[in-house]
Motif scaffolding. Structure first.
Motif: not given
Length: 133
Positions: A63-64, A66-68, A70
């Protein structure tokens, strides 16, 4: 290493002043040896635990990542899965470069040092979800 040299130097100076100190140390030399060995192993265990704690802190959850991605952060992703692991699941992360685990040391110069690096691999000790057939 230098601590041992300092202790040896101090002990040598103490022996010059009082040679009977050698008899006293001789009585306790076995205990000193055992304490030294125990101290060595305790230091190794402490260093290992600290290293494992650092590795756990450096772990990046999906999830981290993916956040980076995005957010447009520059992340260099290296897929370290073995080629045989890619046969049943050929998908990889966007922009990931495929390195075999054996070639990582030889190809380390291809990895940039100016951004975060994510090493993507399978971990046999950790359960993972499989896609349904």
């Amino acid at each position: 290493m230098s601590a041992l040299l300092v202790v040896g130097r101090l002990f040598g100076d103490a022996l010059k002043r009082d040679p009977s100190l050698l008899n006293w140390v001789g009585r306790f030399s076995g205990a000193l040896l055992v304490l030294g060995i125990i101290g060595f192993f305790v230091a190794r265990i402490v260093r290992r635990r600290l290293a494992l704690k650092e590795l756990a802190a450096a772990r990046l959850e999906p999830e981290e990542l993916k956040r980076q991605l995005d957010a447009g952060e520059q992340v260099y992703i290296v897929d370290l899965r073995h080629p045989l692991e890619l046969l049943p699941d050929p998908f990889t992360l966007p922009g990931a470069l495929l390195f075999s685990p054996d070639s990582l040391a030889a190809r380390h110069h291809e990895i940039p040092r100016d951004r975060d690096i994510v090493l993507f691999c399978t971990c046999p000790a950790r359960p993972r979800r499989r896609r349904p057939p």
